[in-house]
Structure formats: C-alpha cells, structure tokens
Design a protein around this motif. Structure first.
Motif, PDB file in Angstrom:
ATOM      1  N   LEU A 117       0.860  -1.181   0.000  1.00  0.00           N
ATOM      2  CA  LEU A 117       0.000   0.000   0.000  1.00  0.00           C
ATOM      3  C   LEU A 117       0.891   1.224   0.000  1.00  0.00           C
ATOM      4  O   LEU A 117       1.846   1.325   0.786  1.00  0.00           O
ATOM      5  CB  LEU A 117      -0.905   0.035   1.235  1.00  0.00           C
ATOM      6  N   ALA A 118       0.611   2.171  -0.881  1.00  0.00           N
ATOM      7  CA  ALA A 118       1.320   3.447  -0.923  1.00  0.00           C
ATOM      8  C   ALA A 118       0.411   4.500  -0.293  1.00  0.00           C
ATOM      9  O   ALA A 118      -0.667   4.786  -0.817  1.00  0.00           O
ATOM     10  CB  ALA A 118       1.684   3.821  -2.359  1.00  0.00           C
ATOM     11  N   MET A 119       0.873   5.086   0.829  1.00  0.00           N
ATOM     12  CA  MET A 119       0.050   6.020   1.592  1.00  0.00           C
ATOM     13  C   MET A 119       0.815   7.315   1.847  1.00  0.00           C
ATOM     14  O   MET A 119       2.012   7.439   1.569  1.00  0.00           O
ATOM     15  CB  MET A 119      -0.355   5.384   2.930  1.00  0.00           C
ATOM     16  N   GLU A 120       0.093   8.257   2.397  1.00  0.00           N
ATOM     17  CA  GLU A 120       0.686   9.535   2.800  1.00  0.00           C
ATOM     18  C   GLU A 120       1.702   9.295   3.907  1.00  0.00           C
ATOM     19  O   GLU A 120       1.451   8.554   4.856  1.00  0.00           O
ATOM     20  CB  GLU A 120      -0.413  10.472   3.285  1.00  0.00           C
ATOM     21  N   PHE A 121       2.862   9.930   3.773  1.00  0.00           N
ATOM     22  CA  PHE A 121       3.890   9.800   4.803  1.00  0.00           C
ATOM     23  C   PHE A 121       3.663  10.866   5.873  1.00  0.00           C
ATOM     24  O   PHE A 121       3.570  12.050   5.582  1.00  0.00           O
ATOM     25  CB  PHE A 121       5.291   9.952   4.206  1.00  0.00           C
ATOM     26  N   VAL A 122       3.553  10.412   7.118  1.00  0.00           N
ATOM     27  CA  VAL A 122       3.300  11.309   8.248  1.00  0.00           C
ATOM     28  C   VAL A 122       4.633  11.657   8.891  1.00  0.00           C
ATOM     29  O   VAL A 122       5.340  10.780   9.396  1.00  0.00           O
ATOM     30  CB  VAL A 122       2.354  10.643   9.269  1.00  0.00           C
ATOM     31  N   TRP A 123       4.963  12.949   8.880  1.00  0.00           N
ATOM     32  CA  TRP A 123       6.199  13.415   9.496  1.00  0.00           C
ATOM     33  C   TRP A 123       5.939  13.620  10.987  1.00  0.00           C
ATOM     34  O   TRP A 123       5.285  14.574  11.392  1.00  0.00           O
ATOM     35  CB  TRP A 123       6.672  14.713   8.854  1.00  0.00           C
ATOM     36  N   GLY A 124       6.416  12.711  11.793  1.00  0.00           N
ATOM     37  CA  GLY A 124       6.205  12.804  13.229  1.00  0.00           C
ATOM     38  C   GLY A 124       6.580  11.511  13.914  1.00  0.00           C
ATOM     39  O   GLY A 124       7.356  10.702  13.402  1.00  0.00           O
ATOM     40  N   GLU A 125       6.018  11.317  15.144  1.00  0.00           N
ATOM     41  CA  GLU A 125       6.285  10.136  15.952  1.00  0.00           C
ATOM     42  C   GLU A 125       4.973   9.596  16.481  1.00  0.00           C
ATOM     43  O   GLU A 125       3.987  10.325  16.616  1.00  0.00           O
ATOM     44  CB  GLU A 125       7.202  10.474  17.121  1.00  0.00           C
ATOM     45  N   ASP A 126       4.989   8.303  16.823  1.00  0.00           N
ATOM     46  CA  ASP A 126       3.788   7.740  17.441  1.00  0.00           C
ATOM     47  C   ASP A 126       3.840   7.950  18.953  1.00  0.00           C
ATOM     48  O   ASP A 126       4.897   8.223  19.540  1.00  0.00           O
ATOM     49  CB  ASP A 126       3.640   6.257  17.077  1.00  0.00           C
ATOM     50  N   LEU A 127       2.689   7.820  19.576  1.00  0.00           N
ATOM     51  CA  LEU A 127       2.583   8.095  21.009  1.00  0.00           C
ATOM     52  C   LEU A 127       3.379   7.112  21.858  1.00  0.00           C
ATOM     53  O   LEU A 127       3.821   7.464  22.962  1.00  0.00           O
ATOM     54  CB  LEU A 127       1.108   8.062  21.415  1.00  0.00           C
ATOM     55  N   GLU A 128       3.569   5.909  21.377  1.00  0.00           N
ATOM     56  CA  GLU A 128       4.361   4.959  22.157  1.00  0.00           C
ATOM     57  C   GLU A 128       5.812   5.403  22.279  1.00  0.00           C
ATOM     58  O   GLU A 128       6.422   5.302  23.357  1.00  0.00           O
ATOM     59  CB  GLU A 128       4.277   3.567  21.525  1.00  0.00           C
ATOM     60  N   GLU A 129       6.386   5.927  21.208  1.00  0.00           N
ATOM     61  CA  GLU A 129       7.740   6.442  21.275  1.00  0.00           C
ATOM     62  C   GLU A 129       7.809   7.685  22.163  1.00  0.00           C
ATOM     63  O   GLU A 129       8.771   7.861  22.922  1.00  0.00           O
ATOM     64  CB  GLU A 129       8.247   6.764  19.867  1.00  0.00           C
ATOM     65  N   LEU A 130       6.808   8.533  22.062  1.00  0.00           N
ATOM     66  CA  LEU A 130       6.794   9.720  22.920  1.00  0.00           C
ATOM     67  C   LEU A 130       6.643   9.345  24.390  1.00  0.00           C
ATOM     68  O   LEU A 130       7.236   9.994  25.273  1.00  0.00           O
ATOM     69  CB  LEU A 130       5.651  10.642  22.491  1.00  0.00           C
ATOM     70  N   LEU A 131       5.871   8.311  24.696  1.00  0.00           N
ATOM     71  CA  LEU A 131       5.741   7.860  26.083  1.00  0.00           C
ATOM     72  C   LEU A 131       7.072   7.347  26.623  1.00  0.00           C
ATOM     73  O   LEU A 131       7.413   7.590  27.788  1.00  0.00           O
ATOM     74  CB  LEU A 131       4.677   6.762  26.171  1.00  0.00           C
ATOM     75  N   LYS A 132       7.801   6.642  25.812  1.00  0.00           N
ATOM     76  CA  LYS A 132       9.098   6.139  26.266  1.00  0.00           C
ATOM     77  C   LYS A 132      10.071   7.272  26.570  1.00  0.00           C
ATOM     78  O   LYS A 132      10.904   7.156  27.471  1.00  0.00           O
ATOM     79  CB  LYS A 132       9.691   5.213  25.203  1.00  0.00           C
ATOM     80  N   ARG A 133       9.971   8.359  25.831  1.00  0.00           N
ATOM     81  CA  ARG A 133      10.907   9.463  26.015  1.00  0.00           C
ATOM     82  C   ARG A 133      10.444  10.469  27.067  1.00  0.00           C
ATOM     83  O   ARG A 133      11.263  11.023  27.803  1.00  0.00           O
ATOM     84  CB  ARG A 133      11.125  10.159  24.676  1.00  0.00           C
ATOM     85  N   HIS A 134       9.140  10.721  27.170  1.00  0.00           N
ATOM     86  CA  HIS A 134       8.632  11.768  28.053  1.00  0.00           C
ATOM     87  C   HIS A 134       7.901  11.224  29.276  1.00  0.00           C
ATOM     88  O   HIS A 134       7.740  11.940  30.262  1.00  0.00           O
ATOM     89  CB  HIS A 134       7.668  12.682  27.282  1.00  0.00           C
ATOM     90  N   GLY A 135       7.409   9.999  29.232  1.00  0.00           N
ATOM     91  CA  GLY A 135       6.586   9.517  30.327  1.00  0.00           C
ATOM     92  C   GLY A 135       5.172  10.065  30.216  1.00  0.00           C
ATOM     93  O   GLY A 135       4.682  10.340  29.114  1.00  0.00           O
ATOM     94  N   ALA A 136       4.497  10.218  31.353  1.00  0.00           N
ATOM     95  CA  ALA A 136       3.116  10.702  31.363  1.00  0.00           C
ATOM     96  C   ALA A 136       3.052  12.147  30.875  1.00  0.00           C
ATOM     97  O   ALA A 136       3.969  12.952  31.088  1.00  0.00           O
ATOM     98  CB  ALA A 136       2.547  10.597  32.775  1.00  0.00           C
ATOM     99  N   PHE A 137       1.931  12.500  30.213  1.00  0.00           N
ATOM    100  CA  PHE A 137       1.742  13.824  29.630  1.00  0.00           C
ATOM    101  C   PHE A 137       0.781  14.654  30.494  1.00  0.00           C
ATOM    102  O   PHE A 137      -0.028  14.095  31.259  1.00  0.00           O
ATOM    103  CB  PHE A 137       1.178  13.703  28.207  1.00  0.00           C
ATOM    104  N   PRO A 138       0.827  15.958  30.355  1.00  0.00           N
ATOM    105  CA  PRO A 138      -0.135  16.817  31.065  1.00  0.00           C
ATOM    106  C   PRO A 138      -1.564  16.523  30.619  1.00  0.00           C
ATOM    107  O   PRO A 138      -1.816  16.113  29.485  1.00  0.00           O
ATOM    108  CB  PRO A 138       0.311  18.231  30.683  1.00  0.00           C
ATOM    109  N   GLU A 139      -2.494  16.755  31.544  1.00  0.00           N
ATOM    110  CA  GLU A 139      -3.891  16.436  31.259  1.00  0.00           C
ATOM    111  C   GLU A 139      -4.419  17.246  30.086  1.00  0.00           C
ATOM    112  O   GLU A 139      -5.136  16.707  29.226  1.00  0.00           O
ATOM    113  CB  GLU A 139      -4.742  16.694  32.502  1.00  0.00           C
ATOM    114  N   ALA A 140      -4.093  18.534  30.026  1.00  0.00           N
ATOM    115  CA  ALA A 140      -4.608  19.371  28.943  1.00  0.00           C
ATOM    116  C   ALA A 140      -4.152  18.863  27.587  1.00  0.00           C
ATOM    117  O   ALA A 140      -4.929  18.839  26.618  1.00  0.00           O
ATOM    118  CB  ALA A 140      -4.164  20.816  29.152  1.00  0.00           C
ATOM    119  N   GLN A 141      -2.888  18.425  27.495  1.00  0.00           N
ATOM    120  CA  GLN A 141      -2.383  17.905  26.220  1.00  0.00           C
ATOM    121  C   GLN A 141      -3.087  16.618  25.830  1.00  0.00           C
ATOM    122  O   GLN A 141      -3.460  16.410  24.670  1.00  0.00           O
ATOM    123  CB  GLN A 141      -0.878  17.678  26.321  1.00  0.00           C
ATOM    124  N   VAL A 142      -3.297  15.720  26.787  1.00  0.00           N
ATOM    125  CA  VAL A 142      -3.962  14.451  26.506  1.00  0.00           C
ATOM    126  C   VAL A 142      -5.404  14.685  26.069  1.00  0.00           C
ATOM    127  O   VAL A 142      -5.909  14.018  25.153  1.00  0.00           O
ATOM    128  CB  VAL A 142      -3.889  13.539  27.745  1.00  0.00           C
TER     129      VAL A 142
END
Length: 484
Positions: A117-142
């Motif tokens: 499948l050829a799809m749109e490339f998303v420039w960014g990261e998934d939430l699992e990678e962000l959780l590993k790097r930042h831990g829990a997020f602020p409530e407003a952001q979530v």
C-alpha cells in the motif's frame, strides 16, 4: 516547514541491502529495487506482526509510507484471510479519504508476489515512542489529543466501521501537534450480534473482543485505555488484564471529571459504557478557545536515511545532478527501531571517481606456443638419440643376437641334427641359420652391396631347403677398417 532529509541510500525490498540512490538493481541479490517501477525504499520505519512500513521516495522526490504485508503464513487458508484483510484495509482507506486524521492512500499494488500500500507519509512520531521518552503527559495535552481521536472514531462509526485496534503505537503525532490514526489492517464493518475473529492488542482491547464481538463500545474502551496510559504512564500490557485503577490514585492532579469519564468508558460490561463516542467526548473536560494550549511535545524530525555501502554503480546508472549548495548539517533525528540489521556506513566515492572509466582488463597470457615448441624439441632430441645410438651400438646389438640365435639350432625332439654351420652349408635340421657378412653401410654403395649379399644368400639356400625347414638369414656389417 518540514526539512526533508537528503537521500543517501535506498534499500532492496527483498534482502534490504543498502544501495546507491540511483541504483536500479540490488548489488547484493540482483533484484529490481524499484517498487512498481516508481518507489525507492529509503528506510524501515516500523515492523509489526502483520506488516512492515517503509519510507519511500519517487522520481519527483515526494515521500510516501509503503506498507508491506508479511507473507509468513504456513496455511493456505490463513494466507487467503491475511490477503483479504490487507485488501480490505486499502478499500477502507479509499472510503475514508478526505479526513485530516486519517492518512491518504494513493494506490495498492503487487510487486514480486508481495502486497503493498502506498500512503501519505506522516512526518512525526507515534505516542508509544513519545511515552518512552517523556513519560506521562499533562492532562490538557492528553485531552486535546482525545478530542481529535474522538473525531476520527466518529468518522469511522458514521461509515459503519469499527477500528478495533486503538493504542498509542497506532496514533501518530505530527510536527504541528495533530493526530493521525494509522494501521487499519483489522478494522471491520459494524455487524452487531455477529462474532468474528478474536483479534486485537492485549491490554487495550475490551473483554468482549476476545470472544469475537466488536461494537462501538469496544472502540470507546480501547480509547479510554490509551488515554489512561498517556495520563499515568502505566502500561496496561504489563499489568493484570482489564485492571485500570482510577487515574487520581496515580496522579492526584487529574481532574475528577476526567477520572469519572475514564472509569465509565473502562467498564467491563458493555452496557455500562457510553453509548457513542460523541457522548464520551462530551463527558471529557476538553479545553477550548484560549484555554487550548499549543502542543508542548517536542516531536523530533524524521530520522536520516540509512547510509549506504560503497558499491560499484551499474553500467546504465547515471549519477545524480550536483547540488548548487552544500547539504545542510544533519540534526539529531528520531532513531526508529530498526527491524533489520543494516551495514555500517562507509565513505562514498567522489564524483570524479564515479565518472572515471574503469581500466581495461589486461589480456590473459597464454603459454601454448612455448609448450608446443618444447614438445617438438623433445621429440627431435629423442629421435636423434635413437638414431646415433643405433649407429654407435648397432654392431654390439647384432653380436648379442648372434650369441643367442644358435640356441635355435639345438636338436629337435624328433631326432633332427643341428641346422648348419657358420658359412651357410646346408644341413638336415628343421631350422637353418645363414650368416652373411656385408661391408659397412656408412656409404650408399655399401648399403646396396649388403642388400645384394642378403638376397644372394636367400636364393642360394632356397633350393637346398627341404619342405618345412625354417631359414634364418643374419646380415652383419663389417666394421670400418677391417680388411676381412
């Protein structure tokens, strides 16, 4: 504006060996590196149990996300089901085209017997990678992400679809801070009351999904489990099944309204959950207007492509056009998990080295003429040795023959007499020996005289031989200087 990385290597879709950006065939396995004669793979983004996602680029420099279906099935029926799910995902993405939270699909194709499948490339990261790097997020952001995720799920349910696999690794966060839901491989049509395949992700999937039952409330449960993980940093996959303690027990700063909405959405009984995603959305204290903060999460730029090995370019390859300015210094980008080992980087040759013609191969030296000449010389020397040896030792050889030939003149068993004397006298024996002495055959006349002597001896004895008597004529030559 997103700074797109410079392509330094492309990967073979079969063996995943690194090749030069302008290569057409893999230097490792010889296969065509172009997918559908259009896409060149630059790196592996993520690999899961059902497929693998690549970053690819076309001839115009546009980037794409290429998803390949894993064909590791051993049963023919399972393989047909896997292919059917893959094709259904392509059809679903075409049906959902146009929503900002869903990547756009461009095409589906088969290359070398593999499904893509050829799809749109998303420039960014998934939430699992962000959780590993930042831990829990602020409530407003979530809550801002929850608002956008609810919008995506409402769009799916309005089209009669159930996502069935909401989890942090399937939610991409773009550089602008918005969400993109990816991986629709197990989404299915909403069919209330019908059981299907027991499929999903342990820890995020509701209890009824393990029984093959999926409803709108199943997606609400999985979304609440994902939000619980983002708010508390507690991974449900590492905890007992279906155990979600109230978020205020882990983070007292969370608002009671958010806690109450999550507790209801995570109820084990389907009837106790919210009836729709819109109802769950209204129960969350989602900020709006000026209270809606800008995304504070630092989403890293895309990882640099995998460096290439130094390979000799193919004969029909053309080097890339030189750039007007030097390439920018690469920044520390996100290091995606590599699903396949890649070769270590090696220095690339300069443009002059690439354009320099290869030296002509040196002609192979052959030794056939010399070998034939040696054979000819050996044969000539052997012939000369035999000739001169006979010339020198011919008399001695004849003498030895004369010493052993009288043994033939012994009495025969029938009482016969010896077969003659040295001067060629007739005898009554069964075998007669005639010895003829001829001049030395060094000269031509001597050879003639020897032959004539031999002929005369034969004729002289022929008339005196009885029937059945053997005649042996020994022709000797007189050595030089002998007057006899």
């Amino acid at each position: 504006m997103i700074q797109q990385p410079e392509i330094q290597a492309i990967l073979c879709p079969l063996c995943r060996a690194a090749n030069r950006p302008y290569a057409r065939f893999c230097q490792q396995c010889g296969k065509d590196v172009l997918l559908d004669d259009t896409y060149r793979i630059t790196q592996v983004i993520k690999e899961g149990g059902m497929g693998i996602v690549y970053q690819a680029v076309d001839a115009d420099g546009a980037f794409y996300a290429i998803k390949e279906m894993h064909d590791r099935f051993t049963d023919a029926r399972e393989r047909e089901e896997g292919i059917q799910r893959f094709l259904e995902e392509a059809q679903l993405l075409r049906q959902l085209r146009g929503h900002p939270g869903i990547p756009q699909i461009y095409r589906s194709f088969i290359d070398e017997g593999r499904y893509y499948l050829a799809m749109e490339f998303v420039w960014g990261e998934d939430l699992e990678e962000l959780l590993k790097r930042h831990g829990a997020f602020p409530e407003a952001q979530v809550l801002i992400w929850a608002d956008e995720l609810c919008d995506v799920l409402e769009h799916l349910h309005a089209n009669g679809l159930i996502y069935r696999d909401m989890k942090p690794s399937n939610v991409m966060i773009t550089h602008e801070g918005h969400v993109k839901v990816v991986d629709f491989g197990i989404a299915k049509l909403l069919q209330p009351g019908q059981r299907g395949t027991m499929i999903g992700t342990p820890g995020y999937s509701p209890p009824e999904q393990y029984q093959g039952i999926t409803t709108v409330q199943s997606d609400i449960y999985a979304l609440a489990a994902t939000l619980h993980h983002l708010l508390t940093g507690r991974d449900p996959r590492n905890e007992p099944p279906f155990s979600f303690p109230p978020v205020r027990m882990l983070r007292p700063a969370i608002s009671p309204q958010t806690e109450a909405a999550l507790q209801r959405a995570l109820a084990l009984e389907v009837e106790k959950r919210f009836g729709s995603v819109a109802e769950f959305r209204r129960a969350l204290p989602i900020p709006s207007g000026e209270q809606r903060p800008m995304p504070p999460v630092d989403v890293r730029p895309p990882a640099q492509p995998v460096p290439t090995q130094t390979f000799d370019p193919p004969p029909n390859a053309r080097p890339a056009a030189p750039r007007a300015k030097a390439a920018p210094k690469p920044r520390a980008g996100r290091q995606y998990r590599q699903a396949w080992p890649v070769p270590p980087p090696q220095p690339l040759p300069t443009r002059a080295q690439q354009r320099r013609p290869a030296p002509a191969p040196r002609p192979r030296r052959t030794h056939r003429p010399a070998r034939a000449l040696r054979r000819i010389v050996a044969v000539v020397l052997l012939a000369l040795g035999l000739y001169y040896g006979f010339q020198i030792y011919g008399t001695q050889i004849v003498s030895l023959i004369e010493q052993y030939l009288p043994a033939l003149n012994q009495p025969l068993p029938d009482g016969g007499q010896p077969g003659g004397d040295a001067d060629g006298a007739p005898a009554t024996a069964q075998t007669r020996i005639i010895t003829v002495v001829a001049p030395h055959r060094a000269a031509g006349p001597d050879r003639t005289n020897g032959a004539r002597c031999h002929q005369e001896a034969v004729h002289a004895s022929a008339g005196s031989l009885a029937p059945g008597v053997r005649c042996i004529v020994v022709l000797t030559h007189q050595p030089p200087g002998n007057g006899a």
